[in-house]
Design a protein around this motif. Structure first.
Motif, PDB file in Angstrom:
ATOM      1  N   ASP A 141      32.616  46.468   7.895  1.00  0.00           N
ATOM      2  CA  ASP A 141      32.613  47.151   6.510  1.00  0.00           C
ATOM      3  C   ASP A 141      33.706  48.329   6.582  1.00  0.00           C
ATOM      4  O   ASP A 141      33.625  49.198   7.449  1.00  0.00           O
ATOM      5  N   CYS A 142      34.718  48.493   5.586  1.00  0.00           N
ATOM      6  CA  CYS A 142      35.538  49.701   5.394  1.00  0.00           C
ATOM      7  C   CYS A 142      35.036  50.764   4.340  1.00  0.00           C
ATOM      8  O   CYS A 142      35.553  51.559   4.253  1.00  0.00           O
ATOM      9  N   ARG A 143      33.844  50.307   3.690  1.00  0.00           N
ATOM     10  CA  ARG A 143      33.577  51.232   2.660  1.00  0.00           C
ATOM     11  C   ARG A 143      32.348  52.081   3.047  1.00  0.00           C
ATOM     12  O   ARG A 143      31.070  51.783   2.910  1.00  0.00           O
ATOM     13  N   LEU A 201      32.854  47.980  -3.833  1.00  0.00           N
ATOM     14  CA  LEU A 201      33.983  47.372  -4.123  1.00  0.00           C
ATOM     15  C   LEU A 201      34.154  46.055  -3.881  1.00  0.00           C
ATOM     16  O   LEU A 201      33.356  45.738  -2.989  1.00  0.00           O
ATOM     17  N   ASP A 202      34.826  45.295  -4.645  1.00  0.00           N
ATOM     18  CA  ASP A 202      34.812  43.797  -4.526  1.00  0.00           C
ATOM     19  C   ASP A 202      36.159  43.367  -3.968  1.00  0.00           C
ATOM     20  O   ASP A 202      37.297  43.593  -4.514  1.00  0.00           O
ATOM     21  N   ALA A 203      36.117  43.142  -2.662  1.00  0.00           N
ATOM     22  CA  ALA A 203      37.480  42.794  -1.919  1.00  0.00           C
ATOM     23  C   ALA A 203      38.075  41.575  -2.347  1.00  0.00           C
ATOM     24  O   ALA A 203      39.118  41.367  -2.078  1.00  0.00           O
ATOM     25  N   SER A 204      37.275  40.827  -3.221  1.00  0.00           N
ATOM     26  CA  SER A 204      37.868  39.324  -3.404  1.00  0.00           C
ATOM     27  C   SER A 204      38.919  39.526  -4.514  1.00  0.00           C
ATOM     28  O   SER A 204      40.116  38.455  -4.736  1.00  0.00           O
ATOM     29  N   VAL A 205      38.867  40.354  -5.408  1.00  0.00           N
ATOM     30  CA  VAL A 205      39.716  40.561  -6.551  1.00  0.00           C
ATOM     31  C   VAL A 205      40.460  41.591  -6.323  1.00  0.00           C
ATOM     32  O   VAL A 205      39.964  42.817  -6.415  1.00  0.00           O
ATOM     33  N   ARG A 206      41.872  41.806  -5.915  1.00  0.00           N
ATOM     34  CA  ARG A 206      42.731  42.570  -5.627  1.00  0.00           C
ATOM     35  C   ARG A 206      42.803  43.800  -6.808  1.00  0.00           C
ATOM     36  O   ARG A 206      42.687  45.167  -6.683  1.00  0.00           O
ATOM     37  N   ALA A 207      42.953  43.328  -7.809  1.00  0.00           N
ATOM     38  CA  ALA A 207      43.049  44.078  -9.157  1.00  0.00           C
ATOM     39  C   ALA A 207      41.947  45.017  -9.442  1.00  0.00           C
ATOM     40  O   ALA A 207      41.836  46.188 -10.066  1.00  0.00           O
TER      41      ALA A 207
END
Lengths: 687, 201
Positions: free
Chosen positions: A336-338, A344-350
């Motif tokens: 984990d980097c959070r 935060l949701d890493a799957s949708v970049r936006a």
């Protein structure tokens, strides 16, 4: 579009351009002191005098609008004489103390007196002397050198948004000072040092430590917040001497925050310069082989599910990529980097980018800030918002704390309740967003690093979609990060895999024994006391929070000591460069992970140099090669609509000057924390 | 405020406009359109100075800054720019002797010398009893009646050493000397009476 003739050359410039700017467009240098592109025009130094045909006397080109059929001369005897006269006047009260002045060698006055001055003075009387002024722990003043260009006054008022510097007295007795010589309470105050064309305002920490011509320079990127300000690191031998801003219109223009500029002394204190191994409860110095041996003894043979890794705020992209590969080799899904627990949701970049980009703020016409205090989380973004606000027609609403920002805003409410009201259209500010052409939302970590973070994210997405923030060529959905590593980590997918634990889960697991090994990569903003039962590997640059319960310490490199990739809050890929080598036995971070992989069961990682690693990263994260650019992200569905909590949003940054191990090791930041933060508290910055 | 170099003094911690002053303050602020109240800074500083015995304490600058929603430094800039605001205590009578060229040619040196002898202080100082502060100033715009000096709000013109001493003695004794020309002259008309336009309407 007026067309004018400058030194015989016809130049066509935009309406509203000044003669000085037109001269620059024509490629002609005009000397100046008070004029600055990003500040209002003062016209008081008179150094930019040029000759205009049919005008009775030389004109101040910085304040004269270019007009059709103007004929300008910049190389006539009259102009030469005018410049010499102005220079002679300026030097009347300017001491000739260049040999003991820190500005010497990079001084506008020195350079221009060489280029445009007379070379001799006719003034034999006494020069005036002005008492030095206290302006805080960062700015050293020698006010006798001041030429009253008022750049610092205009900067404080216009860019920093703190009207604390002024010119008192008049004529011969004019002096620049802060009110009653109090410390300047801006987080951008260091920029007045760059703006000062003479040696009146210089850097206090840098005073008398080096000459500009002795320094080597390398262009790099700042990591103290997620803005990724472009910087120039000046160093001598193996010591970083100072940090200066580098021009980048899309990111930091030409400003940097005080933390960026002055935290460099933290690079010299509290450093980990050799590996350590805990033996009988005490850390002892060790060799790399011993440290790796201790890790191999504890990790090899362990099932992957018992191993976890956390990437902290100062971890670079390469190190995270290598660590991710290492963990995959070990069969662990727990990465984990959070670090702060942001949902935060890493799957949708936006969903985790500052999609509008920082420069995009200039285009926005309404802004909703949720759970963020940009002034302390990202002073450069805050300055950009202020710049947009000054231009007018920009309504700002704030949900969360009630910070002292440098612009007026509508305070909507403290918590998720208000956010829900805005999302459902029940709040009056919803009308403002609906009426805007380019509305924008900034979601801070304070709104996401909480149990209902995913629901907050969903509500923010609803607001973005409902009020037309997502459209052709415009994406007003913005997440403001506080950690330089965060976007890079999310881009890499440094988040829990299938069945993987997040940071909270790892800490709980470490307490219960479900997780036996925890790898901390530059991770210090954690409650490390919860890691007491686990075997902790700490890789980082400073003996800070992370080493308290570490069993093995691997000395890594700080941002000035490695060639590394950083992805800022906008998703902009930028390269940091090595200025100096890491101290002692410390190594660049990815090489440590790579070397460690050789002794662990998964086998060695398949890259031997930075190029190979970067090619591997590019394979996984395509935009990582687009250095300097923001690759726009596709919109998608993210967040989990759900029950919003009641707790008010609170910024995750509570101590602006002490947010990471480098700042905490810095005595300059400690002094700022002691002197400036209480002063700001008095005005409510701390909310 | 370049004239007086006062001895060390204590700044009062607080300043408050009296109800009488507040009346004037409100009248001045009301003169300006909404959002332009800062324009009232100069009259407000003057009201504060008059209320405070002829000088402006730092606390008053803060009070006015808050009243007009101005940063303190901006108020301080105004107060320090104009020499008529005194940022340090002055005596009950502020004696400002003009020494600019016309007055100097007409004998301001003698006026200054008379002040020095009569008050026992040099320019920039306040007399021991706190009654008089003597300062040297630039042109006050009454060159026709040079040499001249200003005491409080009044101009005393066409001076010489004798008339200067007499005026100061009157003030010391608590009398109110007549302001204006101290010789046979009406306002700025020629000495001895008008030579043209003798008939007044």
């Amino acid at each position: 579009m007026p067309t004018l003739t400058i030194d015989g050359k016809d130049v066509t410039v935009a309406q509203g351009t000044t003669v000085l700017q037109a001269c620059e467009i024509a490629g002609i240098e005009v000397p100046r002191f008070c004029y600055h592109e990003r500040l209002s025009i003062a016209g008081n130094c008179r150094m930019c005098l040029v000759e205009q045909e049919k005008a009775p006397k030389p004109i101040a080109s910085c304040a004269m609008p270019a007009a059709d059929n103007m004929v300008i001369h910049t190389n006539t005897p009259q102009v030469k004489k005018a410049r010499e006269g102005v220079m002679e006047f300026l030097l009347i009260n300017h001491p000739l103390d260049c040999p003991i002045c820190d500005q010497g060698g990079e001084c506008d006055l020195q350079d221009q007196s060489m280029a445009y001055g007379k070379g001799a003075t006719r003034f034999h009387e006494n020069k005036r002397a002005v008492k030095e002024k206290y302006m805080g722990p960062l700015i050293k003043t020698v006010m006798t050198r001041c030429i009253h260009c008022t750049r610092c006054v205009r900067f404080a008022e216009e860019v920093a948004g703190v009207e604390e510097i002024g010119a008192i007295g008049r004529g011969e007795h004019m002096e620049i000072t802060t009110y009653l010589e109090q410390a300047m309470t801006s987080e951008l105050s260091g920029n007045v040092i760059d703006l000062c064309p003479v040696g009146a305002l210089t850097s206090k920490p840098y005073a008398f430590t080096a000459r500009s011509w002795e320094l080597e320079k390398v262009e790099s990127v700042d990591v103290h917040d997620a803005v990724g300000s472009n910087i120039r690191v000046d160093f001598r031998g193996k010591e970083v001497m100072r940090v200066l801003p580098r021009l980048n219109e899309d990111v930091n223009q030409e400003w940097i925050s005080d933390k960026t500029r002055f935290a460099y002394d933290g690079l010299k204190r509290g450093r980990l310069d050799r590996p350590y191994v805990r033996q009988d409860g005490r850390l002892r110095e060790a060799t790399w082989a011993e440290a790796f041996g201790a890790i191999a003894a504890n990790v090899n043979g362990l099932p992957g599910a018992k191993i976890a890794a956390i990437a902290g705020d100062l971890a670079d992209l390469e190190a995270m990529a290598a660590l991710k590969d290492l963990m995959a080799n070990l069969g662990s899904p727990h990465i984990d980097c959070r670090q702060d627990g942001a949902r935060l949701d890493a799957s949708v970049r936006a969903s985790y980018l500052f999609n509008s980009t920082i420069a995009g703020i200039d285009k926005a016409d309404a802004l909703l800030i949720v759970g963020s205090n940009p002034r302390i989380e990202a002073p450069i973004v805050n300055a950009r918002i202020r710049q947009r606000w000054l231009a007018g027609g920009f309504r700002i609403g704030v949900i969360g704390e009630r910070p002292e920002l440098t612009y007026d805003y509508d305070y909507l409410g403290a918590g998720p309740g208000t956010l829900g009201e805005v999302a459902s259209g029940g709040h009056s500010f919803a009308e403002v967003l609906r009426g805007a052409q380019h509305p924008m939302i900034i979601v801070g970590q304070g709104a996401l690093a909480r149990a209902d973070g995913a629901a907050v994210l969903a509500a923010a997405r609803q607001i973005a979609e409902t009020y037309g923030m997502i459209g052709d060529g415009w994406n007003g959905f913005n997440v403001l990060h506080t950690a330089a590593s965060r976007v890079g980590g999310l881009d890499l997918g440094f988040v829990p895999g299938d069945g993987g634990l997040d940071v909270e889960g790892m800490l709980t697991g470490a307490q219960s024994g479900a997780v036996e090994v925890v790898y901390l990569l530059h991770a210090d903003e954690l409650d490390t006391s919860r890691l007491e039962n686990a075997f902790v590997i700490y890789q980082g640059s400073h003996g800070d929070n992370g080493v308290k319960h570490a069993d093995v310490i691997l000395p890594g490199a700080a941002y000035t000591e490695k060639n590394a990739t950083w992805i800022n809050t906008e998703g902009r890929v930028q390269l940091g460069s090595r200025a100096v080598f890491p101290p002692g036995d410390a190594r660049e971070d990815w090489t440590i992970v790579r070397a460690l992989s050789e002794v662990l069961t998964g086998g060695k990682l398949p890259y031997d140099n930075l190029g190979a690693l970067r090619r591997r990263i590019a394979g996984a994260v395509a935009h990582a090669t687009a250095v300097g650019d923001v690759v726009p992200a596709e919109w998608g569905a993210f967040g989990q609509p759900g029950l919003l909590g009641d707790a008010p949003f609170a910024s995750t940054v509570t101590q602006h000057y002490l947010t990471n191990p480098i700042c905490r090791a810095s005595t300059i930041m400690a002094e700022c924390h002691a002197v400036i933060e209480p002063a700001q508290e008095g005005t409510g910055t701390h909310g | 405020m370049s004239g007086a170099h006062a001895a060390p003094f204590v700044q009062p911690a607080r300043f408050e406009f009296t109800p009488e002053s507040m009346e004037q303050v409100d009248r001045h602020i009301a003169k300006y359109p909404k959002g332009r109240q800062q324009s009232a800074v100069m009259p407000l500083l003057d009201i504060a100075q008059r209320q405070n015995g002829g000088w402006l304490p730092e606390a008053a600058i803060r009070v006015i800054g808050e009243m007009l929603n101005m940063p303190y430094i901006r108020v301080y800039e105004v107060a320090s720019f104009y020499t008529m605001y005194n940022l340090a205590p002055v005596g009950r009578h502020l004696v400002q002797v003009c020494t600019t060229t016309p007055c100097w040619l007409r004998g301001s040196d003698q006026v200054m010398e008379a002040c020095r002898q009569s008050l026992g202080v040099r320019a920039g100082q306040t007399s021991a009893d706190g009654q008089f502060t003597l300062i040297e100033v630039e042109c006050l715009g009454a060159c026709v009646n040079a040499p001249m000096m200003q005491i409080g709000d009044d101009y005393y013109e066409d001076l010489d050493a004798g008339s200067t001493r007499r005026i100061l003695d009157d003030l010391k004794a608590g009398r109110a000397p007549a302001p204006g020309p101290q010789i046979d002259r009406i306002n700025a008309a020629p000495v001895g009476g008008p030579t043209t336009l003798k008939e007044t309407a």
